[in-house]
Motif scaffolding. Sequence first.
Motif, short mmCIF file in Angstrom:
data_model
loop_
_atom_site.label_atom_id
_atom_site.label_comp_id
_atom_site.label_asym_id
_atom_site.label_seq_id
_atom_site.Cartn_x
_atom_site.Cartn_y
_atom_site.Cartn_z
N LYS A 1 0.80 -1.23 -0.11
CA LYS A 1 0.01 0.17 -0.14
C LYS A 1 0.71 1.31 -0.01
N VAL A 2 0.43 2.44 -0.62
CA VAL A 2 1.04 3.63 -0.37
C VAL A 2 0.24 4.43 0.55
N VAL A 3 0.98 4.92 1.50
CA VAL A 3 0.59 5.24 2.95
C VAL A 3 0.65 6.95 2.75
N ARG A 4 -0.65 7.39 3.03
CA ARG A 4 -0.78 8.85 3.01
C ARG A 4 -1.36 9.47 4.47
N ILE A 5 -0.47 10.29 5.02
CA ILE A 5 -0.86 10.81 6.29
C ILE A 5 -1.06 12.65 6.45
N LEU A 6 -2.16 12.85 6.96
CA LEU A 6 -2.51 14.27 6.82
C LEU A 6 -2.89 14.90 8.33
N CYS A 7 -2.56 16.16 8.61
CA CYS A 7 -2.64 16.63 9.86
C CYS A 7 -2.82 18.21 9.43
N ASN A 8 -4.04 18.63 9.79
CA ASN A 8 -4.38 20.24 9.75
C ASN A 8 -3.98 20.86 10.82
N LYS A 9 -3.49 22.09 10.88
CA LYS A 9 -3.46 23.07 12.10
C LYS A 9 -3.89 24.36 11.89
N VAL A 10 -4.74 24.79 12.90
CA VAL A 10 -5.25 26.05 12.74
C VAL A 10 -4.12 27.15 12.80
N VAL A 11 -3.84 27.98 11.87
CA VAL A 11 -3.04 28.80 11.87
C VAL A 11 -3.54 30.46 11.93
N GLY A 12 -4.74 30.57 11.96
CA GLY A 12 -5.33 31.70 11.98
C GLY A 12 -6.84 32.01 11.81
N THR A 13 -7.29 32.83 11.91
CA THR A 13 -8.79 33.21 11.42
C THR A 13 -9.09 34.14 10.34
N VAL A 14 -10.15 34.12 9.58
CA VAL A 14 -10.37 35.03 8.45
C VAL A 14 -11.88 35.54 8.62
N LYS A 15 -12.22 36.84 8.30
CA LYS A 15 -13.48 37.06 8.40
C LYS A 15 -14.44 36.83 6.96
N THR A 16 -15.48 36.21 7.15
CA THR A 16 -16.38 35.82 6.10
C THR A 16 -17.60 36.21 6.18
N GLU A 17 -18.39 36.05 5.18
CA GLU A 17 -19.79 36.74 5.31
C GLU A 17 -20.63 36.06 6.56
N GLU A 18 -20.34 34.69 6.63
CA GLU A 18 -20.76 34.09 7.52
C GLU A 18 -20.48 34.09 9.02
N ILE B 1 0.34 14.05 -0.31
CA ILE B 1 0.22 14.19 -1.72
C ILE B 1 0.91 13.75 -2.71
N LYS B 2 2.51 13.76 -2.24
CA LYS B 2 3.38 12.94 -3.08
C LYS B 2 4.01 11.84 -2.39
N SER B 3 3.42 10.97 -1.63
CA SER B 3 3.84 10.29 -0.66
C SER B 3 4.78 9.26 -1.34
N GLU B 4 5.78 9.23 -0.42
CA GLU B 4 7.19 8.13 -0.83
C GLU B 4 6.95 6.99 0.10
N LEU B 5 5.88 7.12 1.14
CA LEU B 5 5.59 5.79 2.07
C LEU B 5 5.00 4.90 1.61
N LYS B 6 5.75 3.59 1.85
CA LYS B 6 5.03 2.26 1.42
C LYS B 6 4.92 1.48 2.46
N PHE B 7 4.03 0.51 2.52
CA PHE B 7 3.86 -0.46 3.76
C PHE B 7 3.26 -1.82 3.03
N ASN B 8 4.03 -2.78 3.41
CA ASN B 8 3.28 -4.15 2.91
C ASN B 8 2.65 -4.82 3.97
N VAL B 9 1.22 -4.64 3.91
CA VAL B 9 0.24 -5.09 5.06
C VAL B 9 0.27 -6.86 4.97
N SER B 10 0.57 -7.51 5.98
CA SER B 10 0.76 -8.90 6.06
C SER B 10 -0.82 -9.35 6.27
N ALA B 11 -0.80 -10.69 6.12
CA ALA B 11 -2.18 -11.34 5.92
C ALA B 11 -2.57 -11.63 7.44
#
Length: 129
Positions: free
Chosen positions: A72-89, A106-116
């Motif tokens: 498998k190709v492994v993809r890991i994501l984690c978002n961090k709040v870095v500020g705020t913005v004013k919107t209509e809502e 997005i350009k993952s180089e991580l691979k992992f072989n899941v065993s049975a």
Amino acid sequence: MKIQTLLCALLVALSFVGCAPVNKNPLLTGNVTLDGAPLTEGNIAFADPAGGSYEGVIKDGKFSIQLPAGEKVVRILCNKVVGTVKTEESDSDPVYEQIIPEKYNIKSELKFNVSASGGAANFDLTSDK
């Protein structure tokens, strides 16, 4: 008559045993760190080169997921709040930034072989600092 009613009820109850779908895929558990510290929260995905993706949640640096065996190709994501913005809502909608480098998602180089039999997988990531 009471015995027939009891037997009937028992047969109906037994007919539901085993009706729930069973995930026969191996269980994979593991840890994810970024620069040596457990990833507080995030998402992990295991993409099958033949198609399909299996996703799980990372909490306090740990994840647990059932998925088919194989490379498998492994993809890991984690978002961090870095500020705020004013919107209509709202006067303070959060602004997020991806803190995991692209080479792990997005350009993952991580691979992992899941065993049975499943097992464990640890991913020690480093930032681009």
